[in-house]
Design a protein around this motif. Structure first.
Motif, PDB file in Angstrom:
ATOM      1  N   SER A  26       0.829  -1.184   0.000  1.00  0.00           N
ATOM      2  CA  SER A  26       0.000   0.000   0.000  1.00  0.00           C
ATOM      3  C   SER A  26       0.866   1.236   0.000  1.00  0.00           C
ATOM      4  O   SER A  26       2.015   1.206   0.402  1.00  0.00           O
ATOM      5  CB  SER A  26      -0.902   0.006   1.231  1.00  0.00           C
ATOM      6  N   ASP A  99      -2.071   1.370 -14.518  1.00  0.00           N
ATOM      7  CA  ASP A  99      -1.888   2.711 -13.969  1.00  0.00           C
ATOM      8  C   ASP A  99      -1.265   3.654 -15.000  1.00  0.00           C
ATOM      9  O   ASP A  99      -1.664   4.817 -15.117  1.00  0.00           O
ATOM     10  CB  ASP A  99      -1.000   2.655 -12.726  1.00  0.00           C
ATOM     11  N   SER A 102      -3.908   4.505 -17.579  1.00  0.00           N
ATOM     12  CA  SER A 102      -4.876   5.442 -17.013  1.00  0.00           C
ATOM     13  C   SER A 102      -4.278   6.831 -16.896  1.00  0.00           C
ATOM     14  O   SER A 102      -4.956   7.837 -17.160  1.00  0.00           O
ATOM     15  CB  SER A 102      -5.337   4.941 -15.646  1.00  0.00           C
ATOM     16  N   GLY A 199       2.708   1.765  -6.870  1.00  0.00           N
ATOM     17  CA  GLY A 199       1.735   2.323  -5.954  1.00  0.00           C
ATOM     18  C   GLY A 199       1.445   3.786  -6.193  1.00  0.00           C
ATOM     19  O   GLY A 199       0.497   4.320  -5.634  1.00  0.00           O
ATOM     20  N   THR A 200       2.241   4.436  -7.040  1.00  0.00           N
ATOM     21  CA  THR A 200       1.953   5.829  -7.382  1.00  0.00           C
ATOM     22  C   THR A 200       0.716   5.848  -8.276  1.00  0.00           C
ATOM     23  O   THR A 200       0.694   5.206  -9.320  1.00  0.00           O
ATOM     24  CB  THR A 200       3.136   6.481  -8.111  1.00  0.00           C
ATOM     25  N   GLY A 201      -0.319   6.569  -7.872  1.00  0.00           N
ATOM     26  CA  GLY A 201      -1.584   6.549  -8.593  1.00  0.00           C
ATOM     27  C   GLY A 201      -1.523   7.227  -9.951  1.00  0.00           C
ATOM     28  O   GLY A 201      -0.677   8.090 -10.196  1.00  0.00           O
ATOM     29  N   GLU A 203      -3.373   9.498 -11.314  1.00  0.00           N
ATOM     30  CA  GLU A 203      -3.546  10.944 -11.294  1.00  0.00           C
ATOM     31  C   GLU A 203      -2.263  11.651 -10.882  1.00  0.00           C
ATOM     32  O   GLU A 203      -1.956  12.754 -11.365  1.00  0.00           O
ATOM     33  CB  GLU A 203      -4.697  11.333 -10.351  1.00  0.00           C
TER      34      GLU A 203
END
Length: 223
Positions: A26, A99, A102, A199-201, A203
């Motif tokens: 996480s 990711d 996205s 884990g870096t989103g 956005e």
């Protein structure tokens, strides 16, 4: 925190990250497992000493030679995202690739045209050009894939701070491939001054790409 300590913390996190069966870690901060406490303005980590792509050729999915140290495949690319993984990866590779896809959908058309994406297989014995092309098309048909001799891929990975090791044999007869799970940002001159850890989103990656495309790589905080 001095930038030297930030760099040491980043190096430790990257060395410990690996693609394997299990739940991805996480992220308590913008970059998973790394406490970035400088004022460079990015969610990813700007490296005090950028990596440099080596003068080694890999083979693109279209059969042509590709060298990360000689600029990007498209003349307009200002940054190329490079991720090392393999198509039989049980979990993390799919998440990171999704990711990235996205993140790029969040850019406008002009920005998107200036970002390249290269998926470097860590399992060339199984990931030939056709397998890579089919895999990448699930995420974005503009993504490209690179393959080649494993020894050469390992050398490219090491130069970009991505460790690669053949893992344990699985009951199915296949095997795991351990590799760093960070995304590396490579500039047209072959330097790689920024990384995003697993884990870096999307956005957050998109925000960083907008900054890089508009203002370049931030110089970061002083120690």
């Amino acid at each position: 925190m001095p930038r030297t300590l930030v760099a040491l913390g980043l190096a430790a996190a990257l060395a410990l990250s690996a693609c394997s069966v299990g739940t991805p870690p996480s992220a308590d901060g913008p970059v998973a497992d790394v406490a970035i406490q400088d004022d460079d303005g990015l969610n990813g980590a700007v490296l005090p000493d950028p990596y440099a792509a080596p003068d080694l050729s890999l083979t693109s999915t279209d059969g042509t030679d590709y060298r990360l140290d000689r600029g990007t495949a498209k003349a307009g690319d200002k940054v190329t995202l490079v991720f090392f993984g393999y198509t039989n990866c049980p979990d993390i590779c799919h998440v990171v690739m999704a990711d990235i896809a996205s993140a790029l959908t969040r850019l406008d058309d002009e920005q998107r045209e200036r970002v390249g994406m290269q998926f470097v297989t860590t399992d060339p014995a199984r990931d030939d050009a056709a397998v890579l092309r089919s895999y990448l098309d699930r995420f974005d048909p503009t993504f490209d894939g690179l393959t080649g001799p494993l020894t050469r891929i390992v050398r490219v990975g090491n130069a970009l701070g991505v460790p690669i090791e053949k893992g344990e044999k699985m009951p199915s007869g296949g095997y795991e491939v351990s590799h760093g799970t960070q995304i590396v940002g490579v500039l047209p001159d072959g330097t790689a001054p920024v990384v995003w850890t697993e884990g870096t989103g999307p956005e957050l990656i998109a925000d960083d790409l907008r900054t890089i495309l508009t203002d370049g790589i931030p110089s970061g905080a002083s120690s």
